[in-house]
Design an enzyme around this catalytic site. Structure first.
Site, short mmCIF file in Angstrom:
data_model
loop_
_atom_site.label_atom_id
_atom_site.label_comp_id
_atom_site.label_asym_id
_atom_site.label_seq_id
_atom_site.Cartn_x
_atom_site.Cartn_y
_atom_site.Cartn_z
N ASN A 1 0.85 -1.19 0.00
CA ASN A 1 0.00 0.00 0.00
C ASN A 1 0.89 1.24 0.00
O ASN A 1 2.01 1.21 0.50
CB ASN A 1 -0.90 0.02 1.24
CG ASN A 1 -1.88 1.18 1.21
OD1 ASN A 1 -2.44 1.52 0.15
ND2 ASN A 1 -2.11 1.82 2.34
N SER B 1 4.89 6.97 2.21
CA SER B 1 5.40 5.68 2.68
C SER B 1 4.78 4.56 1.85
O SER B 1 3.60 4.61 1.51
CB SER B 1 5.00 5.43 4.15
OG SER B 1 5.44 6.48 4.98
C1 GRF Z 1 -2.52 8.74 -3.19
O1 GRF Z 1 -2.19 9.96 -2.67
C2 GRF Z 1 -2.20 7.64 -2.22
O2 GRF Z 1 -1.16 7.94 -1.36
C3 GRF Z 1 -3.46 7.53 -1.43
O3 GRF Z 1 -4.49 7.76 -2.37
C4 GRF Z 1 -4.01 8.59 -3.41
C5 GRF Z 1 -4.35 7.93 -4.72
O4 GRF Z 1 -4.17 8.78 -5.82
N1 GRF Z 1 -3.52 6.24 -0.77
P1 GRF Z 1 -4.30 8.22 -7.29
O5 GRF Z 1 -5.69 7.61 -7.44
O6 GRF Z 1 -3.21 7.24 -7.52
O7 GRF Z 1 -4.18 9.44 -8.18
#
Ligand code: GRF
Length: 220
Positions: free
Chosen positions: A114, A143
């Site tokens: 993740n 992270s």
């Molecule tokens: C990212 O900022 C990630 O860290 C978080 O959700 C966002 C997803 O953005 N878990 P995307 O859909 O990849 O543009």
């Protein structure tokens, strides 16, 4: 005669939204020497732009609409069935906005990554950019971690940090953090596909050695 090359590790990406991280992973895995292949993209929202990105790249997609599931368990059972059908070596959560049940997480222990927009263990959960500003932090970042039963709490593999400027807003921070995400996720996925990172009982092993702290890519 040349032996058939070993099959590439199979990657399934799960996303919920715009899929900019998915896009970065699609582009990385298209490189000829990338040691893995995205075989499917799954979404819990039928309208997610991530589905469009996958279709553009000719990657099969599936949708498990969480609003049509009676419970979290039912949703996870449907997702699990779909994942078993694809039989991935690694599941990459890229903005997948569903909390998965402990049984589900255990079934894919050590095979699910993740990305989270903070320097974990700081700021698990939502609205990380706003909270970083409210706290007056000078550094922020992203992270990538193994998924365990604890939300945003699995062992961290790698981080990348950015400096917080006095005039930053949640939006400007989000933009710079996302730039780091798009750089870091392909690197970590490559390591995983090369067999260089593993989840052990004590944490993350990198090249067979326990990482004393996450790998760090500093903002340059
Ligand atoms: C990212 O900022 C990630 O860290 C978080 O959700 C966002 C997803 O953005 N878990 P995307 O859909 O990849 O543009």
């Amino acid at each position: 005669m040349m032996a058939d090359p070993a099959p590439l590790p199979k990657i399934v990406v799960l996303a919920s939204g715009s899929g900019t991280n998915l896009q970065a992973l699609i582009e990385a895995t298209r490189e000829r020497d990338f040691p893995g292949e995205i075989i499917a993209v799954g979404c819990n929202r039928p309208g997610a732009f991530a589905l469009e990105r996958a279709a553009q790249a000719n990657i099969p997609t599936f949708v498990i609409d969480h609003t049509k599931s009676d419970s979290r368990e039912a949703f996870d059972a449907s997702l699990m069935a779909e994942l078993h059908r694809h039989n991935p070596d690694v599941i990459v959560l890229a903005g997948f906005m569903r909390i998965l049940t402990p049984d589900f997480v255990r079934a894919f222990r050590g095979r699910m990554l993740n990305i989270h927009p903070s320097l974990l263990p700081a700021y698990t959960g939502l609205n990380t950019h706003k909270r970083v500003l409210e706290a007056g932090d000078k550094v922020h970042g992203v992270s990538i971690h193994f998924v365990t039963e604890e939300l945003d709490g699995g062992p961290v593999i790698a981080q990348s940090e950015i400096a917080v400027n006095p005039d930053d807003t949640p939006e400007t921070l989000a933009e710079r953090v996302q730039q780091q995400e798009h750089m870091l996720y392909p690197i970590v996925l490559r390591w995983f596909c090369e067999g260089r990172i593993q989840l052990s009982a004590n944490g993350v092993q990198f090249d067979g050695t326990l990482l004393p702290k996450p790998m760090r890519l500093a903002d340059s």
